[in-house]
Each structure stands twice: as C-alpha cells, then as structure tokens.
Scaffold this motif. Structure first.
Motif, PDB file in Angstrom:
ATOM      1  N   GLU A  82      34.976  34.542  34.214  1.00  0.00           N
ATOM      2  CA  GLU A  82      36.037  34.288  33.240  1.00  0.00           C
ATOM      3  C   GLU A  82      35.752  35.158  32.025  1.00  0.00           C
ATOM      4  O   GLU A  82      34.662  35.103  31.459  1.00  0.00           O
ATOM      5  CB  GLU A  82      36.074  32.821  32.831  1.00  0.00           C
ATOM      6  N   THR A  84      36.899  36.128  28.219  1.00  0.00           N
ATOM      7  CA  THR A  84      37.668  35.731  27.047  1.00  0.00           C
ATOM      8  C   THR A  84      37.794  36.963  26.164  1.00  0.00           C
ATOM      9  O   THR A  84      36.804  37.514  25.696  1.00  0.00           O
ATOM     10  CB  THR A  84      37.000  34.563  26.303  1.00  0.00           C
ATOM     11  N   GLN A  88      41.906  34.844  24.488  1.00  0.00           N
ATOM     12  CA  GLN A  88      42.650  34.530  25.712  1.00  0.00           C
ATOM     13  C   GLN A  88      41.711  34.638  26.915  1.00  0.00           C
ATOM     14  O   GLN A  88      41.029  35.654  27.084  1.00  0.00           O
ATOM     15  CB  GLN A  88      43.821  35.501  25.887  1.00  0.00           C
ATOM     16  N   ARG A  89      41.713  33.627  27.749  1.00  0.00           N
ATOM     17  CA  ARG A  89      40.835  33.590  28.916  1.00  0.00           C
ATOM     18  C   ARG A  89      41.586  34.028  30.167  1.00  0.00           C
ATOM     19  O   ARG A  89      42.735  33.648  30.381  1.00  0.00           O
ATOM     20  CB  ARG A  89      40.304  32.172  29.120  1.00  0.00           C
ATOM     21  N   THR A  90      40.909  34.842  30.987  1.00  0.00           N
ATOM     22  CA  THR A  90      41.459  35.274  32.267  1.00  0.00           C
ATOM     23  C   THR A  90      40.339  35.341  33.294  1.00  0.00           C
ATOM     24  O   THR A  90      39.183  35.584  32.934  1.00  0.00           O
ATOM     25  CB  THR A  90      42.167  36.647  32.139  1.00  0.00           C
ATOM     26  N   THR A  91      40.667  35.116  34.536  1.00  0.00           N
ATOM     27  CA  THR A  91      39.682  35.208  35.609  1.00  0.00           C
ATOM     28  C   THR A  91      39.773  36.585  36.245  1.00  0.00           C
ATOM     29  O   THR A  91      40.860  37.076  36.550  1.00  0.00           O
ATOM     30  CB  THR A  91      39.938  34.118  36.678  1.00  0.00           C
ATOM     31  N   VAL A  92      38.624  37.202  36.421  1.00  0.00           N
ATOM     32  CA  VAL A  92      38.522  38.510  37.060  1.00  0.00           C
ATOM     33  C   VAL A  92      37.717  38.318  38.340  1.00  0.00           C
ATOM     34  O   VAL A  92      36.630  37.744  38.313  1.00  0.00           O
ATOM     35  CB  VAL A  92      37.838  39.538  36.127  1.00  0.00           C
ATOM     36  N   GLU A  96      38.571  43.728  41.246  1.00  0.00           N
ATOM     37  CA  GLU A  96      39.375  43.964  40.043  1.00  0.00           C
ATOM     38  C   GLU A  96      38.549  44.660  38.959  1.00  0.00           C
ATOM     39  O   GLU A  96      37.322  44.520  38.914  1.00  0.00           O
ATOM     40  CB  GLU A  96      39.931  42.642  39.511  1.00  0.00           C
TER      41      GLU A  96
END
Length: 174
Positions: A82, A84, A88-92, A96
């Motif tokens: 994850e 941040t 803003q948090r996003t999963t990679v 990717e």
C-alpha cells in the motif's frame, strides 16, 4: 518531448557496462525499514545519474512517511504494498510500476500477509549511500534483519534523521 538539436556527447570510455546479477557476492545488502535492500546498481556506477535497489519487504515492513527532492520509481516484482502518496492510499501489485515525483510526501507499507519484492530506482542517485549509512549490513537478501534492542532501534532512527538532509530527504515523522 523534442530532442535537442546538435550532436550527442562523445562516448565516455571511462564508464563501463554494469551487469547486476542477483547472485553476485559483491552486492551490498542492508537491513532497513523492516526489510532487506540490495544495492544492484550504485550511483558510483552510473556517474550519479541513478541507483537501482531491490527491496524485500516482509508483512508490516516499509519506511516512515518522507519526501525527497529526487524521483523514485517502484516496480513490484512479487506481492503487493500500500502506497500513501500525498495522503491518498493505493495498492500496488506485482507487475505494476509507480513513480513518485520529487518533493511529494509518501510512504509504503506491506499490509498483506505475503512478502513483497520491489525494484526501486532513484534519480539522481544518493539513496543507495543513505541506506548503507543508516541500515545494518547483512550477508544476503534473505538474511533476517539483526535483532536490535530498543536503544539500538532509537540509535538507527536518530542516525537516519541526522543524515536525512545530507541525502536530500526529509523524514515526516512526529
């Protein structure tokens, strides 16, 4: 982006081909931020243009919030993290790639139950040297980090904070 007119500079014969092999006994491995980082290509080998680091990050591992005045690109080879970025948090996930622009606050955490493996490119170089100065050298990329006392952990955190500005980094921890 257009190419600048004119000839490209002449080849620099003092620079050599760099061939990073994961089983190379001369690679440096450092335990830092809960994981083990292997310096695949050093800034010295690229005339300071970039460095390439393989990061093995166990569940729960990852650096504290920080920012720096250089670009940082991650390619996930195995697992997921994850990230941040500016809050803003996003999963990679494996396969990717993400790029962190210079000066942007960010961090990543392996919030999953499987280890993650990433390639991290920093341009220009310098982060390779920082990691070697603040972490603990280990024998290979799968070696566990050394067991540290609370005092030793505090010393590593203090060293990281004291050296951060020398490596164009700001730790964003209270």
């Amino acid at each position: 982006m257009p190419v600048a007119s004119g000839a490209i500079p002449a080849d620099d014969p003092t620079r050599t081909l760099v061939h990073a092999r994961p089983d190379d006994r001369n690679l440096q491995h450092v335990a830092i931020a809960g994981g083990t980082y292997t310096i695949l290509v050093t800034g010295e080998q690229t005339a300071g243009r970039y460095c390439l680091i393989e990061m093995r990050v166990p569940p729960g591992g990852g650096p504290p919030p920080h920012g720096h005045d250089f670009e940082e690109m991650f390619t996930l080879l195995d697992g997921a993290v994850e990230v941040t970025f500016r809050g803003q948090r996003t999963t990679v996930r494996a396969g990717e790639t993400i790029n962190i622009p210079a000066n942007a606050p960010h961090f990543f955490r392996n919030s999953f139950d499987q280890p993650a493996r990433l390639l991290c490119m920093c341009t220009p170089a310098g982060q390779d040297e920082y990691f070697l100065r603040v972490g603990d050298t280990v024998d290979d990329p799968t070696a566990p980090p050394p067991a540290l006392t609370d005092e030793e952990k505090a010393e590593r955190q203090n060293r990281a904070a004291a050296l951060a500005a020398d490596y164009r980094t700001e730790l964003l921890i209270p």
